[in-house]
Design an enzyme around this catalytic site. Structure first.
Site, mmCIF file in Angstrom:
data_model
loop_
_atom_site.group_PDB
_atom_site.id
_atom_site.type_symbol
_atom_site.label_atom_id
_atom_site.label_comp_id
_atom_site.label_asym_id
_atom_site.label_seq_id
_atom_site.Cartn_x
_atom_site.Cartn_y
_atom_site.Cartn_z
ATOM 1 N N LYS A 22 0.835 -1.205 0.000
ATOM 2 C CA LYS A 22 0.000 0.000 0.000
ATOM 3 C C LYS A 22 0.871 1.257 0.000
ATOM 4 C CE LYS A 22 -1.723 1.557 4.086
ATOM 5 N NZ LYS A 22 -1.390 2.953 4.432
ATOM 6 N N ASN A 23 1.873 1.272 0.875
ATOM 7 C CA ASN A 23 2.649 2.503 1.055
ATOM 8 C C ASN A 23 3.645 2.766 -0.066
ATOM 9 O OD1 ASN A 23 1.150 2.983 3.273
ATOM 10 N ND2 ASN A 23 2.746 2.474 4.776
ATOM 11 N N CYS A 126 -4.943 13.154 13.133
ATOM 12 C CA CYS A 126 -4.991 11.743 12.791
ATOM 13 C C CYS A 126 -4.932 10.964 14.089
ATOM 14 C CB CYS A 126 -3.804 11.436 11.908
ATOM 15 S SG CYS A 126 -3.383 9.727 11.801
ATOM 16 N N ARG A 131 0.950 14.808 13.426
ATOM 17 C CA ARG A 131 1.451 14.690 12.060
ATOM 18 C C ARG A 131 1.370 16.000 11.261
ATOM 19 N NH1 ARG A 131 -1.012 9.229 9.708
ATOM 20 N NH2 ARG A 131 0.904 9.043 8.537
ATOM 21 N N ASP A 316 4.767 0.608 11.888
ATOM 22 C CA ASP A 316 3.549 -0.019 11.357
ATOM 23 C C ASP A 316 3.409 -1.486 11.775
ATOM 24 O OD1 ASP A 316 2.978 2.379 10.190
ATOM 25 O OD2 ASP A 316 3.528 1.787 8.157
ATOM 26 N N ARG A 408 -8.641 -0.543 4.706
ATOM 27 C CA ARG A 408 -7.742 0.483 4.173
ATOM 28 C C ARG A 408 -6.411 -0.133 3.760
ATOM 29 N NH1 ARG A 408 -6.026 4.529 8.023
ATOM 30 N NH2 ARG A 408 -4.625 4.771 6.283
HETATM 31 C C1 EPZ Z 1 4.338 7.006 6.364
HETATM 32 O O1 EPZ Z 1 3.563 8.056 6.915
HETATM 33 C C2 EPZ Z 1 3.429 5.823 6.230
HETATM 34 N N1 EPZ Z 1 2.319 6.150 5.338
HETATM 35 C C3 EPZ Z 1 2.906 5.422 7.602
HETATM 36 O O2 EPZ Z 1 2.135 4.254 7.451
HETATM 37 C C4 EPZ Z 1 4.098 5.112 8.506
HETATM 38 O O3 EPZ Z 1 3.623 4.837 9.811
HETATM 39 C C5 EPZ Z 1 5.047 6.304 8.551
HETATM 40 O O4 EPZ Z 1 5.441 6.677 7.207
HETATM 41 C C6 EPZ Z 1 6.326 6.023 9.338
HETATM 42 O O5 EPZ Z 1 6.992 4.934 8.796
HETATM 43 C C7 EPZ Z 1 2.450 5.937 4.032
HETATM 44 O O6 EPZ Z 1 3.498 5.561 3.526
HETATM 45 C C8 EPZ Z 1 1.251 6.173 3.183
HETATM 46 P P1 EPZ Z 1 6.357 10.399 8.395
HETATM 47 P P2 EPZ Z 1 4.092 9.552 6.920
HETATM 48 O O7 EPZ Z 1 6.271 11.687 7.666
HETATM 49 O O8 EPZ Z 1 4.915 9.755 5.703
HETATM 50 C C9 EPZ Z 1 6.678 13.770 11.799
HETATM 51 C C10 EPZ Z 1 0.232 2.872 7.851
HETATM 52 O O9 EPZ Z 1 -0.245 2.325 8.871
HETATM 53 N N2 EPZ Z 1 6.530 14.811 10.772
HETATM 54 O O10 EPZ Z 1 7.522 9.505 8.112
HETATM 55 O O11 EPZ Z 1 2.922 10.418 7.124
HETATM 56 C C11 EPZ Z 1 5.415 12.923 11.978
HETATM 57 O O12 EPZ Z 1 4.459 13.572 12.768
HETATM 58 C C12 EPZ Z 1 0.753 4.290 7.871
HETATM 59 O O13 EPZ Z 1 0.295 2.308 6.749
HETATM 60 C C13 EPZ Z 1 6.615 16.130 11.133
HETATM 61 O O14 EPZ Z 1 6.816 16.464 12.304
HETATM 62 O O15 EPZ Z 1 5.008 9.557 8.199
HETATM 63 C C14 EPZ Z 1 5.977 11.659 12.583
HETATM 64 O O16 EPZ Z 1 6.133 11.835 13.963
HETATM 65 C C15 EPZ Z 1 0.304 5.104 8.981
HETATM 66 N N3 EPZ Z 1 6.479 17.080 10.154
HETATM 67 C C16 EPZ Z 1 7.354 11.546 11.928
HETATM 68 O O17 EPZ Z 1 7.651 12.835 11.400
HETATM 69 C C17 EPZ Z 1 6.278 16.766 8.851
HETATM 70 O O18 EPZ Z 1 6.166 17.684 8.014
HETATM 71 C C18 EPZ Z 1 7.428 10.535 10.798
HETATM 72 O O19 EPZ Z 1 6.297 10.679 9.959
HETATM 73 C C19 EPZ Z 1 6.201 15.410 8.494
HETATM 74 C C20 EPZ Z 1 6.328 14.438 9.469
#
Ligand code: EPZ
Length: 429
Positions: A22-23, A126, A131, A316, A408
């Site tokens: 998916k990701n 979320c 996030r 995840d 999902r």
């Molecule tokens: C991706 O989400 C995945 N989603 C998530 O999978 C996964 O949990 C996550 O990466 C971490 O591996 C998809 O690939 C579609 P991040 P993403 O930006 O990209 C902070 C699932 O269950 N952050 O790597 O949204 C954020 O809050 C899902 O399949 C900021 O602070 O995650 C988090 O604490 C859920 N500012 C950390 O970084 C920003 O601008 C990592 O989040 C962006 C992120």
């Protein structure tokens, strides 16, 4: 809304086909916005999130075709889709469409790079944490974009196109890396992304973008260099197997015991979980067909675990691992370092009889001999599946409500587990 009923029972044996990730599928679909030619994606999972993103892309004017079944394909074989963004009519992604799924926000990168403008709704809160999108904004500004946030929308412009720049992400972000890498493919000059996400899905996107004509070096490491090109073309790309689905079924077999082949899975995408599960007493072996999971006789040992960006243990899989640890001998300390609020499953696992104490970003899971089935409900995808895993060994019936979340990210979960002997069924509402 549908429910899933699981009745605790014996070991799992057989074969589970692993779907496309998916990701990886989501950013690959978004990459179609970078070209006016057709992008063909194979091995796309049949998931609610994929349908959700299709709705957003088609709203922007992207043509979408689902290819029919071919000889040798069955209901569990990934689908092939064609996306053509040759006649995009809008660069605005509305609140209604973006708020349903955070990854929708990532369209901001390709829209801005190709059309010089994008107006994309903030994804909003979320269940697993706040996030924010600050890294996306800073990163796009480093590429010369002018960004304004107004009335819940991020409005980005670059009338003369983006220009290459250097951006160091304050912490590893998968989404910001995908988005900035896509945007940089069409920027003038060279872009360097430092502290980039090393997730296999980022590397998969880079392979596809390169097939489309992009010049990218270092994807899969923490420093990605992108040399912008004038235009990208269409290509055909197969989505890589889902490492989170693989890890989830590995935990299910670990929990119930048994011997299952996870067909098409790639062990190299799961080194840390395989090592952690090995310490817990589960054997995972890479074979020509995929990954074989075995746990026979002996029980599960408690193991400490901390989530980390790739190649560490994925957040995840944290909920699924916690479900497993509820039945381990001893106490496991589980630390969540990626999201500040990703323990929503704790309360529900406790309803099944688990003993878990929370202390900030740590959970202490004291293994128990017996779990007892109960009605449960979860607020995110991975939390929901952790309850199914617990239900596989809980005495009696566990009914997981809000199956919406499972759909999902898990393709035909009940069919895949049911084929290996699990007593699991979907109850349509
Ligand atoms: C991706 O989400 C995945 N989603 C998530 O999978 C996964 O949990 C996550 O990466 C971490 O591996 C998809 O690939 C579609 P991040 P993403 O930006 O990209 C902070 C699932 O269950 N952050 O790597 O949204 C954020 O809050 C899902 O399949 C900021 O602070 O995650 C988090 O604490 C859920 N500012 C950390 O970084 C920003 O601008 C990592 O989040 C962006 C992120």
């Amino acid at each position: 809304m549908d429910k899933i009923k699981v009745t605790g029972g014996g070991p799992l044996t057989g074969t589970i086909p692993i779907s496309g990730a998916k990701n990886a599928a989501l950013p690959l679909m978004i990459a179609s916005l970078l070209t006016d030619e057709t992008l063909v994606l194979e091995n796309v999972p049949r998931l609610r999130d994929v349908r959700q993103l299709t709705a957003l892309l088609t709203d922007l004017g992207v043509d979408y075709t689902l290819c029919g079944r071919r000889i040798g394909q069955d209901a569990l074989t990934g689908q092939t889709i064609k996306l053509n963004a040759g006649s995009v009519i809008s660069t605005t992604a509305s609140y209604d469409l973006v708020s349903k799924m955070r990854a929708s926000f990532w369209v901001i990168g390709p829209l801005l790079a190709r059309f010089g403008q994008a107006k994309v709704s903030l994804p909003g809160g979320c269940a697993i944490g706040t996030r924010p999108v600050d890294f996306f904004i800073e990163g796009l500004e480093a590429l010369g974009a002018v960004i304004d946030v107004d009335a819940g929308y991020v409005i980005a412009t670059a009338p003369d196109g983006l220009t290459g720049g250097t951006y160091r992400c304050p912490r590893v972000s998968v989404g910001a890396t995908h988005t900035l890498m896509m945007a940089a493919t069409l920027a003038k000059g060279i872009t360097v992304l430092e502290n980039a996400a090393r997730e296999p899905e980022v590397a998969d996107l880079a392979i596809c973008l390169t097939e489309m004509g992009a010049r990218i070096r270092g994807a899969g490491t923490d420093r990605i260099e992108i040399e912008g090109v004038e235009r990208l073309t269409g290509t055909t790309h197969a989505v890589l197997p889902d490492r989170i689905e693989t890890g989830t079924y590995a935990m299910a077999v670990a929990m119930a015991g048994g011997d299952v082949l996870l067909e098409n899975a790639r062990a190299d995408l799961l080194r840390e979980p395989i090592e952690v599960l090995g310490r817990a007493g589960v054997t995972l072996t890479a074979t020509n067909q995929g990954v074989r999971v075995q746990r026979n006789g002996a029980g599960i040992r408690a193991v400490d675990m901390e989530t980390e960006p790739f190649p560490g243990f994925p957040t995840d899989l944290q909920a699924q691992f916690m479900a497993l640890m509820t039945r381990a001998s001893g106490t496991s300390e589980i630390s969540e370092t990626i999201f500040e609020n990703r323990f929503m499953h704790v309360q529900e696992l406790t309803r099944l009889g688990a003993r878990i104490r929370l202390d900030g970003q740590k959970a202490f899971v004291e293994g128990v001999d017996t779990l007892k089935g109960a009605p449960v409900m979860a607020t995110d995808l991975r939390a929901s599946v952790s309850l199914v895993i617990a239900g596989l060994v809980a005495e009696g019936e566990t009914v997981v409500n809000r199956v919406y979340h499972l759909d999902r990210g898990f393709e035909q979960l009940e069919v895949k587990l049911g084929a290996c002997g699990a007593a699991i069924e979907r109850i349509a509402s």
